[in-house]
Design a protein around this motif. Structure first.
Motif, PDB file in Angstrom:
ATOM      1  N   GLY A 512       0.804  -1.213   0.000  1.00 35.57           N
ATOM      2  CA  GLY A 512       0.000   0.000   0.000  1.00 35.57           C
ATOM      3  C   GLY A 512       0.835   1.260   0.000  1.00 35.57           C
ATOM      4  O   GLY A 512       0.458   2.274  -0.590  1.00 35.57           O
ATOM      5  N   ALA A 513       1.997   1.194   0.638  1.00 34.03           N
ATOM      6  CA  ALA A 513       2.868   2.371   0.725  1.00 34.03           C
ATOM      7  C   ALA A 513       3.429   2.775  -0.633  1.00 34.03           C
ATOM      8  O   ALA A 513       3.808   3.935  -0.823  1.00 34.03           O
ATOM      9  CB  ALA A 513       4.011   2.096   1.701  1.00 34.03           C
ATOM     10  N   THR A 514       3.473   1.845  -1.598  1.00 31.59           N
ATOM     11  CA  THR A 514       4.003   2.211  -2.922  1.00 31.59           C
ATOM     12  C   THR A 514       3.102   3.226  -3.626  1.00 31.59           C
ATOM     13  O   THR A 514       3.554   3.948  -4.509  1.00 31.59           O
ATOM     14  CB  THR A 514       4.155   0.972  -3.826  1.00 31.59           C
ATOM     15  N   LEU A 515       1.835   3.286  -3.214  1.00 34.85           N
ATOM     16  CA  LEU A 515       0.913   4.227  -3.848  1.00 34.85           C
ATOM     17  C   LEU A 515       1.191   5.667  -3.429  1.00 34.85           C
ATOM     18  O   LEU A 515       0.711   6.601  -4.078  1.00 34.85           O
ATOM     19  CB  LEU A 515      -0.534   3.865  -3.499  1.00 34.85           C
ATOM     20  N   LYS A 516       1.972   5.865  -2.369  1.00 30.74           N
ATOM     21  CA  LYS A 516       2.285   7.230  -1.932  1.00 30.74           C
ATOM     22  C   LYS A 516       3.269   7.895  -2.893  1.00 30.74           C
ATOM     23  O   LYS A 516       3.083   9.031  -3.306  1.00 30.74           O
ATOM     24  CB  LYS A 516       2.850   7.205  -0.515  1.00 30.74           C
ATOM     25  N   LYS A 517       4.321   7.165  -3.250  1.00 31.37           N
ATOM     26  CA  LYS A 517       5.301   7.733  -4.165  1.00 31.37           C
ATOM     27  C   LYS A 517       4.849   7.621  -5.617  1.00 31.37           C
ATOM     28  O   LYS A 517       5.179   8.456  -6.454  1.00 31.37           O
ATOM     29  CB  LYS A 517       6.655   7.042  -3.999  1.00 31.37           C
ATOM     30  N   TYR A 518       4.078   6.572  -5.908  1.00 26.16           N
ATOM     31  CA  TYR A 518       3.592   6.342  -7.265  1.00 26.16           C
ATOM     32  C   TYR A 518       2.067   6.365  -7.215  1.00 26.16           C
ATOM     33  O   TYR A 518       1.414   5.316  -7.173  1.00 26.16           O
ATOM     34  CB  TYR A 518       4.101   5.002  -7.793  1.00 26.16           C
ATOM     35  N   PRO A 519       1.469   7.550  -7.198  1.00 26.33           N
ATOM     36  CA  PRO A 519       0.030   7.680  -6.962  1.00 26.33           C
ATOM     37  C   PRO A 519      -0.814   7.093  -8.089  1.00 26.33           C
ATOM     38  O   PRO A 519      -0.382   7.055  -9.252  1.00 26.33           O
ATOM     39  CB  PRO A 519      -0.175   9.190  -6.832  1.00 26.33           C
ATOM     40  N   PRO A 520      -2.016   6.634  -7.766  1.00 29.27           N
ATOM     41  CA  PRO A 520      -2.897   6.049  -8.779  1.00 29.27           C
ATOM     42  C   PRO A 520      -3.470   7.110  -9.705  1.00 29.27           C
ATOM     43  O   PRO A 520      -3.525   8.290  -9.373  1.00 29.27           O
ATOM     44  CB  PRO A 520      -4.005   5.405  -7.939  1.00 29.27           C
ATOM     45  N   LYS A 521      -3.905   6.647 -10.873  1.00 27.06           N
ATOM     46  CA  LYS A 521      -4.582   7.536 -11.819  1.00 27.06           C
ATOM     47  C   LYS A 521      -6.085   7.496 -11.563  1.00 27.06           C
ATOM     48  O   LYS A 521      -6.625   6.468 -11.140  1.00 27.06           O
ATOM     49  CB  LYS A 521      -4.303   7.096 -13.265  1.00 27.06           C
ATOM     50  N   ASP A 522      -6.739   8.605 -11.847  1.00 29.50           N
ATOM     51  CA  ASP A 522      -8.194   8.670 -11.778  1.00 29.50           C
ATOM     52  C   ASP A 522      -8.706   9.038 -13.163  1.00 29.50           C
ATOM     53  O   ASP A 522      -8.426  10.137 -13.657  1.00 29.50           O
ATOM     54  CB  ASP A 522      -8.638   9.707 -10.745  1.00 29.50           C
ATOM     55  N   ILE A 523      -9.443   8.126 -13.792  1.00 31.77           N
ATOM     56  CA  ILE A 523      -9.941   8.387 -15.141  1.00 31.77           C
ATOM     57  C   ILE A 523     -11.460   8.581 -15.166  1.00 31.77           C
ATOM     58  O   ILE A 523     -12.073   8.596 -16.228  1.00 31.77           O
ATOM     59  CB  ILE A 523      -9.534   7.263 -16.107  1.00 31.77           C
ATOM     60  N   GLY A 524     -12.041   8.695 -13.980  1.00 30.97           N
ATOM     61  CA  GLY A 524     -13.465   8.965 -13.900  1.00 30.97           C
ATOM     62  C   GLY A 524     -14.343   7.756 -13.694  1.00 30.97           C
ATOM     63  O   GLY A 524     -15.569   7.881 -13.662  1.00 30.97           O
TER      64      GLY A 524
END
Length: 525
Positions: A512-524
Motif C-alpha cells: 500500500g505504501a508504494t501508492l504514496k510515491k507512485y500515486p494512482p490515476k483517476d480516469i473517472g
C-alpha cells in the motif's frame, strides 16, 4: 483504532534491497525501487537463459507467444482443474494441454474483466492505471488511461513482433483506447462482452429494452458497438458484420477462431515472430449455443455447451500450430480473466472456492492457468507456486529480448518475470505475494499459503456476488486464512493458531505504501 490497523502501523515488512539477505519468511528482494520484489532464483534463471539461447540458435528467431483467454471461466470448469465431465462439460483439449505442460493451481487474476485485461498488458495493477472496473454504457471517461501507458504489444511490435488481438477487448472503444491504438498491429473482434451486445436482440431476457423503441434508441446512443470490428495500427478501422440475433452471437467464437487459425498459418510462414492474444467471447453470460454445439455437453445447458465449444476451439488452434510447424517455438498460455459470474446462474461456471467474479475471495480471483511449450516446458508438471496473470507481461518481455529499461522509471510495475518458473524442469515461483484490490479499496494479500483480508465482499443472497453484495471492513482483527487447511476461506486461523498474521499484514502495508510515491490515476470510473 482497530487492532489490525494498530498492527499495520507497528510493523513494516518492506523487502530488503537487492543483494541483501532476505528474511527467512519473506524471501523476496527489490531489484529496483519501482518494481515488485521477487524471490531470487539464479540457478533456474540460468537454466531458462540457456534453453532460450539454444532455441534461438536452432530457429534463428524469437519465440512466438499465444495467450488463450476465456471470459468468466471458473477455476473448476476444465476437467484438469476438477470439473470437465464432473461439472457437465468435458474439456479433452484443455486437459491435454495441462497434461503436456505446466498446470498452475495458484494462478490469479483481478476480480473483473477490464482490470485483468489491462493489467496483463501493462504489468501494472488497475489501481495504478485507473482501469479499476469495466467501462459500461453511459460511463464518462475523463482521461484516456492508455495515453501514458507502455503496453506489452507496443514493446513487442517495436521489437519486431507482429501483434494481434482476436476477440473480446473491453478496455475502451473510443479513439486512442482501441487495441490497434495502444500497440497491437491488428485487431479482429468485439469491443464489449457478449451480454452488452446480445441484450439488444434478446427479447426473452430483455423485453423492456428490445420491445421499447424509445429505450432501445436511448441505449444505442450510449451503448457499445455491436459490430465485428477489424482495426489496424495507424487508425484504419472497419465495421464488418453486425450482431442482429442471438444466433449471430452464438457463432461469434467460431468466426474469431477461424480468423486466428488463418493468421497463424500466414504468420508461421513469415519472418516475424508473433504475439497473439486470442480472447474468447464465451463463456461470459449470456451464452447462446452455437447450432453445431447445442446439446453436445453432458449437461446440455447453454453455459456447459459454451465450455465444450471453447475447448473445441482450443484444440483447433493448437492443431494449427502443430500443422504449421511452430508448436515447438510457441509459448501457449491458457487462462480465464476472472472467476465465474455467478450472478448469471445457471448461465455461470463452477469454482470450488468461496465467492465469484466481483469479489476478492478465491472464487473471484483464482483461475485456471496452463503454460504449454513443446520441448521447452516439461510435461506433466503441477505447481502451487504463486502466479499473477500480470507476470505474463514479464515473460513476454524476456522472450522478446526487451529490456525493462524501456519502461518509464516514474512508474511502478507490479509484474514479476516468471520465465524461469515456467521453463526450468523444477522451476519455482519468484512471486512471494499477490495483492487484491476492489476498485480503489485494498482488500487482501496472499503470501505463501496464507491470505489476509482487511476488507471483504459479502453476498446478500445466493450467487449474488455483484448485484446484491456489500463491501465490509473486517472489524477487530483481520481475517486470516491458511488456504492449505481451508481453501474455501470459511474459518480463520488468526493469531491463535498461526504466528504469521502480522508478517503478512506487513507485506500488505508495504504494498500500500508504494501508492504514496507512485500515486494512482483517476480516469473517472
Amino acid at each position: 483504532m482497530t487492532k489490525h490497523l494498530i498492527l499495520l502501523v507497528a510493523l513494516s515488512s518492506a523487502a530488503p534491497s537487492w543483494g541483501q539477505e532476505a528474511t527467512k519468511f519473506d524471501r523476496s528482494v527489490m531489484s529496483a525501487e519501482n518494481f515488485e520484489a521477487r524471490i531470487p532464483r539464479p540457478a533456474q534463471d540460468k537454466v531458462a537463459e540457456e534453453k532460450l539461447a539454444a532455441l534461438k540458435e536452432k530457429t534463428s528467431k524469437r519465440p512466438n507467444i499465444l495467450w488463450l483467454v476465456v471470459d468468466d471461466m471458473g477455476f473448476g470448469d476444465p476437467g484438469c482443474f476438477g470439473g470437465g465431465t464432473l461439472a457437465g462439460a468435458s474439456t479433452p483439449n484443455i486437459d491435454r494441454l495441462a497434461a503436456e505442460g505446466l498446470r498452475l493451481t495458484s494462478c490469479y487474476s483481478q476480480q473483473t474483466c477490464t482490470p485483468t485485461r489491462s493489467a496483463i498488458l501493462t504489468g501494472r495493477l488497475p489501481i495504478r492505471t485507473g482501469l479499476t472496473r469495466p467501462i459500461l454504457a453511459g460511463d464518462k471517461i475523463t482521461a484516456n488511461p492508455w495515453a501514458d501507458e507502455v503496453s506489452l504489444p507496443k514493446l513487442l511490435s517495436d521489437a519486431g513482433y507482429f501483434t494481434l488481438l482476436t476477440g473480446k477487448w473491453h478496455v475502451g472503444e473510443a479513439e486512442g483506447m482501441r487495441p490497434h491504438d495502444v500497440g497491437f498491429d491488428e485487431f479482429y473482434g468485439y469491443y464489449p462482452a457478449q451480454k452488452e451486445i446480445s441484450q439488444r436482440v434478446d427479447v426473452r431476457r430483455f423485453p423492456g429494452l428490445v420491445l421499447n423503441p424509445e429505450r432501445l434508441a436511448a441505449f444505442e446512443a450510449v451503448g457499445p458497438t455491436d459490430y465485428l470490428t477489424h482495426g489496424f495500427k495507424g487508425g484504419e478501422t472497419k465495421e464488418l458484420q453486425q450482431i442482429q440475433s442471438t444466433e449471430d452471437m452464438s457463432k461469434a467464437d467460431q468466426v474469431l477462431t477461424e480468423f486466428t487459425v488463418e493468421q497463424i498459418k500466414k504468420l508461421a510462414a513469415g519472418d516475424k515472430p508473433f504475439f497473439i492474444e486470442h480472447c474468447f467471447m464465451k463463456v461470459h453470460c449470456d451464452n447462446f449455443a452455437h447450432p453445431e454445439y447445442a446439446g453436445k455437453s453432458e449437461a446440455k445447458y447453454p453455459y456447459k455447451d459454451a465450455v465444450h465449444e471453447v475447448d473445441s476451439h482450443v484444440g483447433d488452434i493448437l492443431q494449427t500450430l502443430a500443422d504449421a510447424g511452430v508448436l515447438d517455438n510457441t509459448l501457449v498460455f491458457f487462462t480465464s480473466d476472472n472467476g465465474p459470474q455467478m450472478d448469471g446462474w445457471p448461465d455461470a461456471g463452477y469454482t470450488p472456492f468461496r465467492g465469484a467474479k466481483g469479489t476478492t475471495w478465491e472464487g473471484g480471483v483464482r483461475i485456471p492457468g496452463i503454460a504449454y511449450w513443446k520441448g521447452m516446458i516439461a510435461p506433466g508438471r503441477t505447481s502451487d507456486g504463486l502466479f499473477d496473470l500480470m507476470d505474463l507481461f514479464g515473460v513476454g518481455l524476456t522472450l522478446a529480448g526487451v529490456s525493462t529499461d524501456k519502461l518509464p522509471a516514474e512508474r511502478y510495475y507490479d509484474f514479476v518475470d516468471q520465465t524461469s518458473f515456467l521453463l526450468a524442469a523444477d522451476g519455482q515461483s519468484k512471486r512471494e505475494a499477490v495483492y487484491f484490490w476492489w476498485g480503489k479499496e485494498l482488500m487482501a494479500c496472499r503470501m505463501k499459503e496464507y491470505k489476509v483480508h482487511v476488507k471483504v465482499v459479502m453476498s446478500q443472497a445466493p450467487h449474488m456476488h455483484i448485484d446484491l453484495a456489500t463491501v465490509h471492513d473486517v472489524g477487530l482483527a483481520p481475517w486470516f486464512f491458511n488456504l492449505y487447511l481451508d481453501p474455501k476461506e470459511e474459518m480463520t486461523v488468526g493469531h491463535r493458531l498461526d504466528p504469521w498474521m502480522v508478517t503478512v499484514l506487513g507485506k500488505l502495508k508495504a504494498h500500500g505504501a508504494t501508492l504514496k510515491k507512485y500515486p494512482p490515476k483517476d480516469i473517472g470510473l
